[in-house]
Enzyme design. Structure first.
Site, PDB file in Angstrom:
ATOM      1  N   HIS A 136      -3.337  -9.024   5.291  1.00  0.00           N
ATOM      2  CA  HIS A 136      -2.464  -7.942   5.739  1.00  0.00           C
ATOM      3  C   HIS A 136      -1.124  -8.500   6.229  1.00  0.00           C
ATOM      4  CE1 HIS A 136      -6.467  -6.048   6.009  1.00  0.00           C
ATOM      5  NE2 HIS A 136      -5.831  -4.917   5.819  1.00  0.00           N
TER       6      HIS A 136
ATOM      7  N   ASP B 193      -5.869  -3.948  -3.946  1.00  0.00           N
ATOM      8  CA  ASP B 193      -5.765  -3.741  -2.507  1.00  0.00           C
ATOM      9  C   ASP B 193      -4.338  -3.255  -2.246  1.00  0.00           C
ATOM     10  OD1 ASP B 193      -6.462  -3.648   0.172  1.00  0.00           O
ATOM     11  OD2 ASP B 193      -7.277  -5.673   0.223  1.00  0.00           O
TER      12      ASP B 193
END
Length: 342
Positions: free
Chosen positions: A177, A249
């Site tokens: 992230h 993702d």
């Protein structure tokens, strides 16, 4: 068409967001905690979305443990890594519990007309703190056994399963992230350990979707797995025989910056073999794609609509109030067992 999954800013759909949802390249919507204040509000939001795009795939990250977007009015699902310890190592019992928790997680979402949870996590519990107890175990055979049972519970509620994060995120410390994780291990270690849950569950026909990791495995391929045709086309499709949906993702994550701006990221993900790309927490990024990206002329070979629930199975499951209630009690029992250890 319909290659893009996006998100919403708040508790209802703005007119600008409604216009985005009507775009023919938008085929999916992922919900977050910011889209939830109560079960009643969530149901109203989903109804609003369905009025705009009845067929859109509505998804959420609702794995259990610390990754559960909806809480008030929903059962708190234990972290997957707590199941086997709570069963005191009894795999037969743990598998039965995993099945019931998979059913519970799925039926509570399906009751709100949400199609899909991006679950389960098939990563091994290694050094990655972002994975940790989201994983069933550090051992491939235990992950396979427990994940299979969890997936079977989901299927008994009518929901398909999306395994993540292929080929395995558990052995890198960095969080994709906020950084670009690099797994420096030899190929042999990855293929003999991390990839095994994906391989086995694909062979058993248990996975309807897969989400690759934003992780680079330089001893195998220089590109992050989600942007690697070697990982997605050669290994996942050809060697493992996966014929379900490949979701990228979130292309807004730092681990996706490898491929440049959103136009570059989308192109790289689709070229590598993704069927649907996710862009979250970045409305300007979504707009740049809807307005400026040259989308493929053909529809995805594996459309995300393959993940729509089995409506007949869900209808049967919704009538099984006693199973639902017993599964709630089980979830609470496992949570209490974990709290007693702390």
């Amino acid at each position: 068409m319909s290659y893009l999954m996006l998100d919403l800013l708040s508790l209802d759909v703005s007119e600008a967001e409604a216009e985005m949802l009507r775009h023919p390249q938008v085929g999916g919507l992922i919900l977050f905690s910011r889209n939830f204040s109560s079960r009643e509000q969530l149901i109203a939001l989903v109804q609003q979305i369905r009025q705009i795009r009845p067929e859109i795939l509505i998804a959420v990250d609702h794995e259990g443990g610390r990754v559960q977007r909806f809480r008030e009015g929903f059962t708190l699902i234990p972290a997957m890594g707590d199941i086997l310890p709570a069963a005191k190592g009894d795999m037969v019992l743990a598998k039965r519990w995993a099945c019931e928790l998979g059913f519970l997680m799925a039926i509570e979402l399906l009751a709100c007309d949400i199609d899909l949870s991006f679950a389960p996590v098939l990563d091994l519990n290694g050094i990655s703190q972002v994975i940790g107890k989201r994983s069933f175990s550090a051992k491939p055979d235990e992950v396979i056994a427990l994940a299979q049972s969890f997936i079977e519970g989901m299927a008994e509620a009518g929901m398909g399963a999306v395994g993540k994060h292929f080929p395995g995120h558990g052995s890198v410390a960095a969080d994709s992230h906020i950084a670009q994780p690099i797994d420096e291990r030899e190929a042999e270690a990855i293929f003999n350990q991390d990839i095994l849950p994906f391989k086995e569950l694909i062979a058993k026909g248990k996975l309807s979707g897969i989400m690759p990791a934003h992780v680079i495995y330089p001893k195998v391929d220089p590109n992050p797995a989600g942007f690697s045709s070697y990982w997605l086309k050669q290994i996942l499709r050809k060697e493992l025989g996966f014929n379900g949906v490949i979701f990228s993702d979130d292309l807004g994550m730092k681990g996706a910056a490898f491929a440049g701006d959103y136009l570059g990221r989308a192109q790289a993900a689709l070229d590598a073999g993704c069927d649907m790309i996710l862009v979250c927490n970045d409305n300007p990024g979504v707009m740049s794609l809807l307005n400026g990206f040259v989308w493929p002329a053909a529809a995805p070979q594996h459309p995300a609509s393959l993940l729509k629930p089995n409506a007949a199975q869900t209808a049967i499951a919704l009538e099984n109030a006693s199973r639902w209630e017993n599964a709630k009690q089980l979830a609470e029992q496992i949570q209490l067992a974990q709290q007693a250890k702390v």
